[in-house]
Design a protein around this motif. Structure first.
Motif, short mmCIF file in Angstrom:
data_model
loop_
_atom_site.label_atom_id
_atom_site.label_comp_id
_atom_site.label_asym_id
_atom_site.label_seq_id
_atom_site.Cartn_x
_atom_site.Cartn_y
_atom_site.Cartn_z
N SER B 394 0.83 -1.22 0.00
CA SER B 394 0.00 0.00 0.00
C SER B 394 0.86 1.27 0.00
O SER B 394 0.38 2.34 0.33
N LEU B 395 2.14 1.14 -0.37
CA LEU B 395 2.98 2.34 -0.41
C LEU B 395 2.48 3.30 -1.48
O LEU B 395 2.07 2.88 -2.57
N THR B 396 2.50 4.59 -1.17
CA THR B 396 2.10 5.61 -2.15
C THR B 396 3.20 5.77 -3.20
O THR B 396 4.32 5.31 -3.02
N GLU B 397 2.85 6.42 -4.29
CA GLU B 397 3.81 6.70 -5.35
C GLU B 397 5.03 7.46 -4.79
O GLU B 397 6.18 7.16 -5.12
N ASP B 398 4.75 8.43 -3.93
CA ASP B 398 5.83 9.21 -3.30
C ASP B 398 6.75 8.33 -2.46
O ASP B 398 7.97 8.45 -2.51
N GLN B 399 6.15 7.44 -1.71
CA GLN B 399 6.96 6.55 -0.88
C GLN B 399 7.77 5.59 -1.76
O GLN B 399 8.95 5.39 -1.56
N TRP B 400 7.07 5.01 -2.76
CA TRP B 400 7.67 3.96 -3.60
C TRP B 400 8.86 4.51 -4.41
O TRP B 400 9.91 3.90 -4.48
N ASN B 401 8.67 5.67 -5.02
CA ASN B 401 9.75 6.23 -5.83
C ASN B 401 10.53 7.33 -5.13
O ASN B 401 11.46 7.89 -5.69
N GLY B 402 10.17 7.60 -3.88
CA GLY B 402 10.85 8.67 -3.14
C GLY B 402 11.61 8.13 -1.93
O GLY B 402 12.74 7.66 -2.05
N THR B 403 10.92 8.15 -0.79
CA THR B 403 11.60 7.82 0.47
C THR B 403 12.17 6.40 0.48
O THR B 403 13.13 6.12 1.18
N LEU B 404 11.56 5.49 -0.30
CA LEU B 404 12.06 4.11 -0.32
C LEU B 404 13.54 4.06 -0.73
O LEU B 404 14.29 3.21 -0.26
N GLN B 405 13.94 4.98 -1.61
CA GLN B 405 15.36 4.99 -2.04
C GLN B 405 16.29 5.10 -0.83
O GLN B 405 17.34 4.48 -0.78
N GLU B 406 15.88 5.91 0.14
CA GLU B 406 16.71 6.07 1.34
C GLU B 406 16.72 4.76 2.16
O GLU B 406 17.75 4.38 2.72
N GLY B 407 15.58 4.07 2.16
CA GLY B 407 15.53 2.77 2.84
C GLY B 407 16.47 1.77 2.18
O GLY B 407 17.17 1.02 2.86
N ILE B 408 16.47 1.78 0.86
CA ILE B 408 17.38 0.87 0.13
C ILE B 408 18.83 1.23 0.44
O ILE B 408 19.67 0.35 0.68
N ARG B 409 19.12 2.52 0.45
CA ARG B 409 20.48 2.95 0.83
C ARG B 409 20.85 2.42 2.21
O ARG B 409 21.98 1.97 2.44
N GLU B 410 19.89 2.44 3.12
CA GLU B 410 20.20 1.93 4.48
C GLU B 410 20.51 0.44 4.44
O GLU B 410 21.42 -0.04 5.11
N ILE B 411 19.73 -0.30 3.64
CA ILE B 411 20.01 -1.74 3.50
C ILE B 411 21.43 -1.94 2.95
O ILE B 411 22.21 -2.73 3.47
N PHE B 412 21.76 -1.20 1.91
CA PHE B 412 23.07 -1.37 1.27
C PHE B 412 24.21 -0.91 2.18
O PHE B 412 25.29 -1.48 2.16
#
Lengths: 469, 469
Positions: B394-412
């Motif tokens: 249920s992630l919004t477009e903003d979350q999916w293509n926005g803040t999620l990038q920072e989450g992926i950076r944290e994983i990496f």
């Protein structure tokens, strides 16, 4: 092309500032100790020898030399067979002997992080105590450094089952000729993240940078091994037996070939050897299997014995005891020394697809007859890696340093034609670089030279190795 | 930086001259077929698709595109997961589908020479008929091409015992972006002859040249295998069991991890699945051993079962029949499809030293809670390679293509901190290139970009993959 400067008193003072007075040697006696390796009878004197202790010191030395245009030659244990550690242009020789710490044996991840100046056998023994195994195993393992093994992508007898150095290197810390420090990869078993700088550095013979830390993967140590020595009435049949064993589905942990002369010379050379060779025997295979299940090993050894018995063999010697195994391995490891003690020689490190070994051996002997040289051949037959030792014997100076080059070219052209190449594990260094054109076309050579240029814009590091640059 | 030209009618005519009219596709419907791969929902339209048949044709196409400054994208089976085969800049897409011949299976030397457009499974089956084994085995093996596997340095479940693609590639024929054709090495098992261009090309994602012939080493096929599915009450314990098995001295031929969701979704997705999952089970390990001696395999499986029983497991399922093994493997292979069918997702191909898997999994879940995403994790646990599938839910477009990038950076960043890297086997391609700075410093990135520049002076080949260039 850079023209190098000479090392001055000011440079020496700067090096002493970096590495400490005790670790910068400028007197002739000390420099002479670093002027040779195990390659033929070559001798190149460095202007100064430095023994740094930290990555930071190596980086500072490189910055100095890059700025001042001083040639730099990195050196490991000095056991190289292609002249890779010889300071052809004089200059600064960096001996890595003080980088001799095993940093961490990671038993959880089956990895070891080590400095490059650790003696290979010391590393092997240290991980073995933890039940782990680092298989690459050059004959010089008692004196060579792990860093030198990486520079030359060394192999040894176990490569046939376990692979060579490149198959164990996960990650490298390296000082570039500019003084910059990089890690080439990550401490993982698989990696699809950018170009494989790690594998570019392995086997680059100290021309791209100086490795200061090494992460190696390890495997669980096999618990048992069996060894047998198989005498053949024809050297070519011994070579032919090699691929027959693999085609029958066996993967021995070592499969070493020795021509009659090789084994005979070494059994005279090594004190107390008990090995005898019947008059009609022309070559031997030393075959090892290893694993965790003695009954399986016995079954495999019997299977392999069954295969070789189709090739006109003499009486097979099964090593009965640990002591007998040690003796056979000692003989194999010291063949090179025995040949060296017997005559001046040149060693060619030929490698071909393993089933082509009989053709290679036959060709080498024919070329020898044509050019009037005797050769003693031995090597890692399971990998198709045949060390061809050309014996000086009664060759004149003109023949030895003149027409023989054409004979070597013929051997290498044959190797190429059989799908092989001119070095399996010794590297190109100084002594084989004039033959690189046999293997690589101009485009490949250009790519390699441009890669060198990227890493080393002023061409200060180990210049003249692999190719002229 | 080169500015590309557009493909004109004259270019298309020239391409038809080179490859034949039937093999140059310029209509929209056909071009659209080459506009996607298996990466998320990306779509990039090529201006023209060419299907050459010979190395000479590839060379001529490259010369044309290099002269005319047209972007070139090479494409294999189109199964990539990082967008490596997508024509981001339009231009000329070279499909290698007609390079589909296995040239020679050399049973004497245990090697195969093949063209890159052969489907991986077709190659595996062809060598298996001769009793030989090519172990790299991506889930997409039924449709991916061996050339694509080389571009991405693919792995698959057998890598834990047998290594990845790079461990099997001996030699490559490659067309450079200039049209020059080189062989990167020799057909030998060990090689210390110049820089390792072969290993530089493996995993370079089609950015350095187009591979047109491939020489792979093979090994004797193991005759037997055993398989078991082990359910764990905690996903972290399943990960912890992985390194315990290796530390006990076992080397399974596969050790696959699946979180509960992964196995549950795939058993619903695959028709006729008989696998049931108890309510308290959080993850599974699928463990295979292989070899030539059934009694040894049984002993090893019992030993491994003994190890995992220390980790709070449910009832272990031993596959009794060939059919049951096939079913379990089919489930594992189709997990990615099942996840894709279930939701829009992004897949991260994390890899760490295997004993760090529990920390990685724990960290991924924590980061998920912080950024509000659910993840389904599975992968090649024996190699420390965990595929993290981030579910759109249920992630919004903003979350999916926005803040999620920072989450992926944290994983990496976590991956890097654990000694790992951001891709184990899928490559960087388009979708991970903005994260390369987490793994490589500026110096390493500069070296890679300069290497690209050497091979491809006009940056026409697969530009924008791995890094911006």
């Amino acid at each position: 092309m850079t023209t190098f400067n000479k090392v001055t008193a000011a440079h020496i003072a700067a090096l002493r500032e970096i590495a400490g007075v005790a670790y910068v040697l400028a007197d002739e006696e000390n420099r002479d100790r670093y002027a040779r390796d195990e390659t033929e009878d070559l001798h190149y004197m460095p202007e100064v020898v430095v023994k740094p202790d930290t990555t930071e010191q190596v980086s500072q030395i490189m910055q100095l030399c890059n700025r001042e245009l001083l040639p730099v030659t990195p050196r490991g244990g000095g056991t190289g067979l292609s002249g890779g550690a010889l300071p052809q242009y004089g200059g600064v020789l960096i001996s890595m002997e003080r980088f001799n710490r095993i940093i961490q044996i990671d038993e959880r991840n089956l990895q070891v992080t080590t400095e490059p100046g650790v003696i290979t056998e010391v590393l092997q023994m240290a991980v073995k105590e933890k039940g782990l195994f680092y298989p690459p195993d050059p004959s010089s393992r008692g004196t060579c450094f792990i860093g030198g093994n990486i520079a030359e992508n060394s192999g040894g007898p176990k490569a046939v089952k376990y692979g060579v150095v490149k198959d164990y290197v996960l990650n490298l810390e390296m000082v570039l000729p500019t003084g910059e420090v990089i890690w080439t990869g990550a401490n993982v078993l698989k990696n699809a993240t950018g170009y494989n700088l790690t594998q570019l550095v392995v086997g680059s013979e100290g021309t791209l940078g100086i490795v200061t830390k090494i992460v190696l993967r390890l495997i669980p140590a096999p618990k048992h091994d069996l060894l047998m020595l198989v005498p053949f009435r024809s050297a070519e049949s011994a070579c032919a037996a090699v691929s027959a064993i693999f085609r029958a589905g066996y993967v021995p942990s070592a499969m070493e070939f020795m021509e009659r002369d090789a084994l005979e010379w070494v059994s005279q050379y090594v004190q107390g050897s008990t090995v005898t060779i019947a008059d009609d025997i022309q070559a031997h295979l030393l075959i090892e299997t290893d694993g965790n299940y003695p009954e399986v090993l016995m079954q495999e050894m019997e299977g392999i014995a069954g295969v070789v018995e189709g090739f006109d063999v003499g009486e097979i010697l099964f090593a009965e005891s640990h002591q007998q195994k040690e003796e056979l391995w000692k003989l194999r490891r010291r063949v090179a020394e025995a040949v060296k003690a017997n005559s001046v020689y040149k060693e060619e490190d030929t490698v071909v697809p393993r089933a082509e070994l009989p053709l290679l051996l036959k060709g080498v002997k024919e070329i020898g007859r044509k050019y009037g040289f005797h050769s003693v051949c031995y090597g890692h037959a399971g990998d198709g890696n045949l060390h061809v030792n050309i014996i000086r014997g009664s060759l004149t100076e003109d023949q030895w340093n003149g027409t023989l080059q054409e004979g070597i070219r013929e051997i290498f052209r044959l190797v190429k034609q059989l799908g092989g190449t001119i070095s399996g594990e010794h590297g190109i260094g100084l002594v084989q670089k004039n033959y690189m054109d046999i293997i690589f076309d101009e485009t490949s050579m250009r790519l390699m030279k441009q890669i060198k240029q990227i890493f080393d814009p002023n061409h200060i590091l180990n210049r003249g190795k692999i190719f002229d640059n």
